[in-house]
Motif scaffolding. Structure first.
Motif, short mmCIF file in Angstrom:
data_model
loop_
_atom_site.label_atom_id
_atom_site.label_comp_id
_atom_site.label_asym_id
_atom_site.label_seq_id
_atom_site.Cartn_x
_atom_site.Cartn_y
_atom_site.Cartn_z
N VAL A 1 0.88 -1.16 0.00
CA VAL A 1 0.00 0.00 0.00
C VAL A 1 0.93 1.21 0.00
O VAL A 1 2.15 1.08 0.07
N GLU A 2 0.36 2.40 -0.03
CA GLU A 2 1.18 3.60 -0.07
C GLU A 2 1.61 4.02 1.33
O GLU A 2 0.90 3.81 2.31
N TRP A 3 2.83 4.57 1.42
CA TRP A 3 3.29 5.16 2.67
C TRP A 3 4.20 6.32 2.32
O TRP A 3 4.59 6.50 1.16
N ASP A 4 4.52 7.15 3.30
CA ASP A 4 5.28 8.37 3.07
C ASP A 4 6.68 8.26 3.62
O ASP A 4 6.91 7.74 4.72
N ILE A 5 7.64 8.80 2.84
CA ILE A 5 9.00 9.05 3.31
C ILE A 5 9.29 10.50 2.97
O ILE A 5 9.39 10.86 1.79
#
Length: 293
Positions: free
Chosen positions: A133-137
């Motif tokens: 799924v999408e995640w943020d860095i």
């Protein structure tokens, strides 16, 4: 968002006078985000030079591994920041029911294959299963998805503002199928690469080599170009060069690729072969990527 190619070769390092222009180091791409933070895509032997280029002050770095074949992790034990206690490293990679990501990587960073045990690394290192799924860095949204290659293998998409980069270095989307006839939902990696500003994609085999390597998990040049066209990628870099392909052979393959694109009515300048040391800027679709070096 900027990218630098630190290693463009596949399977095994191939240094020497016949590979000096395109490079002999295995897969590694450094990505600088809009806030100046750095990601590393894969940790082949190219990550050694990336590490040597980093400052010695405290560093936080994310490494996104597509899979754990040796040509994508063999640079980890030679990555200078991993031997600095002030460094924080987060290593992302594919999940497996067999063992944790840390334990699978530890099979390489341990005796008898390595003089260093993974537990002895002085840096602060964490191992994370890349969620599909999408995640943020930082300012970037990261997306991972399984792609067609042996072993659990991921492709990645990085969106930073309006800029997007898709990285799928080991990929066989045409396995047993006609890419031009397949529905989008049936094409491996399609959603990752759709309308990407910059696509870095497997182009290991010449078309006449591919039939002898069917099922090995890599693309022919024409399959890579079809994938790029179907997904609408703005600019494509063919990557993961076969270790037997000399600079001269790659020159010819590049010329053939541009002829293929021109014959299809598209812009041949939108296709490049990956060159070690090349710096690229992935810009939104209203611009063209800047390539230097």
């Amino acid at each position: 968002m900027k990218a630098k190619l630190w290693g463009t070769r596949g399977s095994i390092p191939s240094p020497g006078p016949e590979t000096i222009r395109y490079g002999g180091n295995t897969s590694c791409v450094g990505v600088t985000l809009s806030d100046g933070s750095l990601l590393a895509l894969d940790a082949g032997t190219g990550i050694r030079n990336l590490g040597l280029a980093l400052p010695t002050e405290p560093t936080r770095l994310h490494i996104l591994l597509t899979h754990l074949h040796l040509d994508h992790i063999q640079g980890l034990v030679f990555f200078a920041p991993a031997f600095r206690p002030q460094t924080e490293i987060v290593i992302w990679g594919p999940a497996s029911p067999e063992a944790s990501l840390r334990d699978r990587i530890a099979r390489y960073i341990s005796a008898p294959l390595s003089p260093v045990e993974i537990r002895e690394l002085p840096c602060n290192v964490r191992f994370m299963d890349a969620p599909q799924v999408e995640w943020d860095i930082g300012p970037a949204r990261i997306r991972a998805a399984s792609v067609a290659h042996r072993g659990p293998t991921l492709g990645y998409r990085i969106d930073d503002g309006e800029d997007s980069l898709a990285y799928i270095p080991d990929h066989e989307p045409a396995l047993g199928a006609d890419l031009d006839a397949l529905e989008e939902d049936w094409i491996s990696g399609f959603a990752l690469a759709r309308d990407a500003s910059l696509l870095i994609h497997d182009g290991q085999y010449a078309d006449d080599e591919y039939p002898n390597h069917l099922g090995w998990g890599h693309s022919s040049i024409s399959h890579a170009l079809s994938f790029a066209r179907r997904t609408g990628a703005e600019h494509t870099v063919l990557f993961h060069h076969d270790p037997l392909h000399t600079d001269e052979r790659l020159d010819r393959l590049g010329a053939e690729a541009r002829e293929h694109v021109l014959a299809s009515g598209s812009d041949p300048s939108a296709i490049e072969l990956g060159v070690e040391g090349a710096e690229l800027e992935a810009r939104a679709r209203s611009h063209s990527p800047v390539i230097a070096g």
